[in-house]
Design a protein around this motif. Structure first.
Motif, PDB file in Angstrom:
ATOM      1  N   PRO A   1       0.799  -1.222   0.000  1.00 47.08           N
ATOM      2  CA  PRO A   1       0.000   0.000   0.000  1.00 47.08           C
ATOM      3  C   PRO A   1       0.835   1.276   0.000  1.00 47.08           C
ATOM      4  O   PRO A   1       0.451   2.268  -0.639  1.00 47.08           O
ATOM      5  N   GLN A   2       1.975   1.272   0.675  1.00 45.59           N
ATOM      6  CA  GLN A   2       2.811   2.469   0.738  1.00 45.59           C
ATOM      7  C   GLN A   2       3.375   2.873  -0.618  1.00 45.59           C
ATOM      8  O   GLN A   2       3.797   4.018  -0.815  1.00 45.59           O
ATOM      9  N   ASN A   3       3.394   1.927  -1.561  1.00 42.56           N
ATOM     10  CA  ASN A   3       3.940   2.181  -2.902  1.00 42.56           C
ATOM     11  C   ASN A   3       2.848   2.309  -3.949  1.00 42.56           C
ATOM     12  O   ASN A   3       3.142   2.591  -5.116  1.00 42.56           O
ATOM     13  N   ASP A   4       1.610   2.101  -3.544  1.00 38.55           N
ATOM     14  CA  ASP A   4       0.482   2.007  -4.477  1.00 38.55           C
ATOM     15  C   ASP A   4      -0.113   3.387  -4.729  1.00 38.55           C
ATOM     16  O   ASP A   4      -1.216   3.712  -4.283  1.00 38.55           O
ATOM     17  N   THR A   5       0.637   4.198  -5.450  1.00 40.07           N
ATOM     18  CA  THR A   5       0.233   5.572  -5.726  1.00 40.07           C
ATOM     19  C   THR A   5       0.152   5.796  -7.235  1.00 40.07           C
ATOM     20  O   THR A   5       0.785   5.071  -8.012  1.00 40.07           O
ATOM     21  N   PRO A   6      -0.582   6.806  -7.675  1.00 43.61           N
ATOM     22  CA  PRO A   6      -0.752   7.017  -9.119  1.00 43.61           C
ATOM     23  C   PRO A   6       0.545   7.295  -9.869  1.00 43.61           C
ATOM     24  O   PRO A   6       0.592   7.120 -11.087  1.00 43.61           O
ATOM     25  N   ASP A   7       1.586   7.714  -9.169  1.00 46.01           N
ATOM     26  CA  ASP A   7       2.839   8.045  -9.845  1.00 46.01           C
ATOM     27  C   ASP A   7       3.855   6.908  -9.847  1.00 46.01           C
ATOM     28  O   ASP A   7       5.016   7.115 -10.196  1.00 46.01           O
ATOM     29  N   LEU A   8       3.448   5.691  -9.479  1.00 46.00           N
ATOM     30  CA  LEU A   8       4.394   4.583  -9.407  1.00 46.00           C
ATOM     31  C   LEU A   8       5.072   4.350 -10.751  1.00 46.00           C
ATOM     32  O   LEU A   8       6.298   4.176 -10.829  1.00 46.00           O
ATOM     33  N   LYS A   9       4.315   4.348 -11.817  1.00 45.58           N
ATOM     34  CA  LYS A   9       4.894   4.140 -13.156  1.00 45.58           C
ATOM     35  C   LYS A   9       5.940   5.209 -13.459  1.00 45.58           C
ATOM     36  O   LYS A   9       7.043   4.900 -13.938  1.00 45.58           O
ATOM     37  N   GLN A  10       5.617   6.442 -13.161  1.00 41.33           N
ATOM     38  CA  GLN A  10       6.542   7.539 -13.448  1.00 41.33           C
ATOM     39  C   GLN A  10       7.812   7.426 -12.600  1.00 41.33           C
ATOM     40  O   GLN A  10       8.906   7.753 -13.068  1.00 41.33           O
ATOM     41  N   ARG A  11       7.682   6.939 -11.377  1.00 39.84           N
ATOM     42  CA  ARG A  11       8.861   6.798 -10.517  1.00 39.84           C
ATOM     43  C   ARG A  11       9.832   5.748 -11.054  1.00 39.84           C
ATOM     44  O   ARG A  11      11.039   5.867 -10.881  1.00 39.84           O
ATOM     45  N   ILE A  12       9.295   4.695 -11.689  1.00 41.82           N
ATOM     46  CA  ILE A  12      10.173   3.709 -12.336  1.00 41.82           C
ATOM     47  C   ILE A  12      10.779   4.289 -13.604  1.00 41.82           C
ATOM     48  O   ILE A  12      11.972   4.126 -13.885  1.00 41.82           O
ATOM     49  N   GLN A  13       9.982   5.021 -14.384  1.00 40.82           N
ATOM     50  CA  GLN A  13      10.435   5.540 -15.673  1.00 40.82           C
ATOM     51  C   GLN A  13      11.414   6.706 -15.561  1.00 40.82           C
ATOM     52  O   GLN A  13      11.996   7.104 -16.564  1.00 40.82           O
ATOM     53  N   ARG A  14      11.613   7.236 -14.365  1.00 43.16           N
ATOM     54  CA  ARG A  14      12.639   8.263 -14.203  1.00 43.16           C
ATOM     55  C   ARG A  14      14.021   7.748 -14.584  1.00 43.16           C
ATOM     56  O   ARG A  14      14.889   8.516 -15.013  1.00 43.16           O
ATOM     57  N   HIS A  15      14.205   6.438 -14.458  1.00 45.81           N
ATOM     58  CA  HIS A  15      15.532   5.853 -14.686  1.00 45.81           C
ATOM     59  C   HIS A  15      15.501   4.712 -15.696  1.00 45.81           C
ATOM     60  O   HIS A  15      16.511   4.018 -15.870  1.00 45.81           O
ATOM     61  N   PHE A  16      14.362   4.487 -16.354  1.00 45.60           N
ATOM     62  CA  PHE A  16      14.224   3.367 -17.296  1.00 45.60           C
ATOM     63  C   PHE A  16      13.341   3.805 -18.446  1.00 45.60           C
ATOM     64  O   PHE A  16      12.228   4.302 -18.244  1.00 45.60           O
ATOM     65  N   ASP A  17      13.832   3.603 -19.673  1.00 45.64           N
ATOM     66  CA  ASP A  17      13.125   4.105 -20.855  1.00 45.64           C
ATOM     67  C   ASP A  17      12.185   3.088 -21.489  1.00 45.64           C
ATOM     68  O   ASP A  17      11.470   3.418 -22.425  1.00 45.64           O
ATOM     69  N   GLY A  18      12.200   1.844 -21.003  1.00 44.47           N
ATOM     70  CA  GLY A  18      11.334   0.828 -21.592  1.00 44.47           C
ATOM     71  C   GLY A  18       9.897   0.976 -21.154  1.00 44.47           C
ATOM     72  O   GLY A  18       9.523   1.883 -20.383  1.00 44.47           O
ATOM     73  N   GLU A  19       9.064   0.060 -21.638  1.00 45.05           N
ATOM     74  CA  GLU A  19       7.638   0.076 -21.286  1.00 45.05           C
ATOM     75  C   GLU A  19       7.449  -0.426 -19.864  1.00 45.05           C
ATOM     76  O   GLU A  19       7.986  -1.465 -19.483  1.00 45.05           O
ATOM     77  N   VAL A  20       6.690   0.318 -19.073  1.00 47.48           N
ATOM     78  CA  VAL A  20       6.378  -0.064 -17.702  1.00 47.48           C
ATOM     79  C   VAL A  20       4.871  -0.216 -17.572  1.00 47.48           C
ATOM     80  O   VAL A  20       4.109   0.681 -17.936  1.00 47.48           O
ATOM     81  N   ILE A  21       4.462  -1.373 -17.052  1.00 49.63           N
ATOM     82  CA  ILE A  21       3.043  -1.652 -16.808  1.00 49.63           C
ATOM     83  C   ILE A  21       2.896  -1.911 -15.323  1.00 49.63           C
ATOM     84  O   ILE A  21       3.673  -2.673 -14.737  1.00 49.63           O
ATOM     85  N   ILE A  22       1.927  -1.281 -14.703  1.00 51.20           N
ATOM     86  CA  ILE A  22       1.647  -1.535 -13.296  1.00 51.20           C
ATOM     87  C   ILE A  22       0.609  -2.640 -13.205  1.00 51.20           C
ATOM     88  O   ILE A  22      -0.477  -2.539 -13.774  1.00 51.20           O
ATOM     89  N   ALA A  23       0.954  -3.720 -12.512  1.00 50.66           N
ATOM     90  CA  ALA A  23       0.058  -4.874 -12.417  1.00 50.66           C
ATOM     91  C   ALA A  23      -1.199  -4.527 -11.629  1.00 50.66           C
ATOM     92  O   ALA A  23      -1.164  -3.762 -10.661  1.00 50.66           O
ATOM     93  N   ASN A  24      -2.293  -5.108 -12.050  1.00 48.69           N
ATOM     94  CA  ASN A  24      -3.549  -5.102 -11.316  1.00 48.69           C
ATOM     95  C   ASN A  24      -4.155  -6.486 -11.411  1.00 48.69           C
ATOM     96  O   ASN A  24      -3.924  -7.203 -12.399  1.00 48.69           O
ATOM     97  N   ASP A  25      -4.920  -6.871 -10.424  1.00 47.15           N
ATOM     98  CA  ASP A  25      -5.572  -8.182 -10.476  1.00 47.15           C
ATOM     99  C   ASP A  25      -6.448  -8.284 -11.723  1.00 47.15           C
ATOM    100  O   ASP A  25      -7.189  -7.346 -12.064  1.00 47.15           O
ATOM    101  N   PHE A  26      -6.333  -9.398 -12.416  1.00 44.30           N
ATOM    102  CA  PHE A  26      -7.057  -9.757 -13.633  1.00 44.30           C
ATOM    103  C   PHE A  26      -6.529  -9.040 -14.884  1.00 44.30           C
ATOM    104  O   PHE A  26      -7.120  -9.179 -15.962  1.00 44.30           O
ATOM    105  N   LEU A  27      -5.424  -8.314 -14.756  1.00 40.44           N
ATOM    106  CA  LEU A  27      -4.786  -7.773 -15.944  1.00 40.44           C
ATOM    107  C   LEU A  27      -4.308  -8.918 -16.822  1.00 40.44           C
ATOM    108  O   LEU A  27      -3.697  -9.881 -16.342  1.00 40.44           O
ATOM    109  N   THR A  28      -4.558  -8.852 -18.122  1.00 43.67           N
ATOM    110  CA  THR A  28      -4.138  -9.873 -19.082  1.00 43.67           C
ATOM    111  C   THR A  28      -3.197  -9.258 -20.097  1.00 43.67           C
ATOM    112  O   THR A  28      -3.472  -8.199 -20.654  1.00 43.67           O
ATOM    113  N   LEU A  29      -2.091  -9.948 -20.342  1.00 43.08           N
ATOM    114  CA  LEU A  29      -1.117  -9.522 -21.337  1.00 43.08           C
ATOM    115  C   LEU A  29      -0.795 -10.700 -22.260  1.00 43.08           C
ATOM    116  O   LEU A  29      -0.834 -11.855 -21.836  1.00 43.08           O
TER     117      LEU A  29
END
Length: 246
Positions: free
Chosen positions: A216-244
């Motif tokens: 929960p402490q990491n489950d914020t709307p900016d989580l994707k952006q916080r990873i992408q500050r240092h990584f240029d690839g595609e980032v997907i934030i998992a959610n239950d029942f997400l299908t890829l």
């Protein structure tokens, strides 16, 4: 390969995030990766036939990754008495002792129709059409990360701190499922933060990363952006029942 996230959270997550579990499908062949509490319910919500699942891979013995396993076996038994004889479980070193400790409290329903157990021994494992290469990741003495191949390739970190030794296992996979437990300012041993995920992804030359095991402490709307500050690839934030699809 089709991936469905059954559980993207932890023991302390709200109901929208079930603890760890992932369903892989390829040509009607299923592999279930980890079985935290609530994974059976998730499978039933998807109307998955539990008898159709023949292979399970357990990364480690913490309850948020394996506590639904015995209930899963009982459910299959109640549907078909000898069904568990057709099931193969791959797990850490000590799997047989761990399983026997759980099984001693059960009755003939389990002892007379036990699944096949394969414990980690540093060799690739073939489960039907699924090839799994596992490596110890240091979260516990016997915790594992996986590289899974079946048409496409997938890396599953499970729970782990930053381990540069795991980079070869993940390098150039089609998708990496990487835990991203806590924000950088709350970092603890044995778990990854957004900057850790980015650093590992760059070293492994990843193009597509699925961030999961989110506290929960990491489950914020900016989580994707916080990873992408240092990584240029595609980032997907998992959610239950997400299908890829891979």
């Amino acid at each position: 390969m089709k991936l469905t996230v059954l559980g993207s959270g932890t023991m302390t997550s709200p109901p929208k995030r079930t603890p760890a579990g992932y369903l892989l499908e390829h040509n009607d062949d299923y592999l279930l990766v980890d079985m935290g509490p609530g994974i059976i319910r998730q499978l039933k919500c998807m109307e998955i036939d539990l008898l159709h699942i023949k292979y399970i891979a357990i990364s480690h013995f913490h309850l948020d990754h394996c506590s639904d396993l015995m209930a899963f076996l009982m459910n299959r038994f109640l549907l078909q008495e000898n069904a568990n004889q057709d099931l193969t479980i791959f797990g850490p070193t000590g799997l047989e002792a761990w399983f026997s400790a759980q099984a001693q409290w059960q009755g003939a329903w389990l002892h007379n129709a036990r699944p096949r157990l394969i414990a980690f021994d540093h060799q690739p494992v073939q489960l039907g059409s699924w090839q799994i290469i596992a490596a110890l990741n240091g979260h516990t003495d016997n915790s594992m990360s996986f590289r899974i191949a079946n048409g496409a390739t997938l890396f599953y970190s499970s729970d782990t701190g930053f381990q540069e030794e795991l980079v070869p296992l993940a390098r150039d996979v089609d998708l990496a499922i990487i835990e991203c437990s806590l924000p950088d300012h709350l970092k603890i041993d044995g778990h990854l933060t957004p900057s850790d995920v980015a650093r590992f992804s760059n070293l492994a030359k990843l193009q597509r990363v699925l961030a999961t095991h989110i506290y929960p402490q990491n489950d914020t709307p900016d989580l994707k952006q916080r990873i992408q500050r240092h990584f240029d690839g595609e980032v997907i934030i998992a959610n239950d029942f997400l299908t890829l699809y891979l």
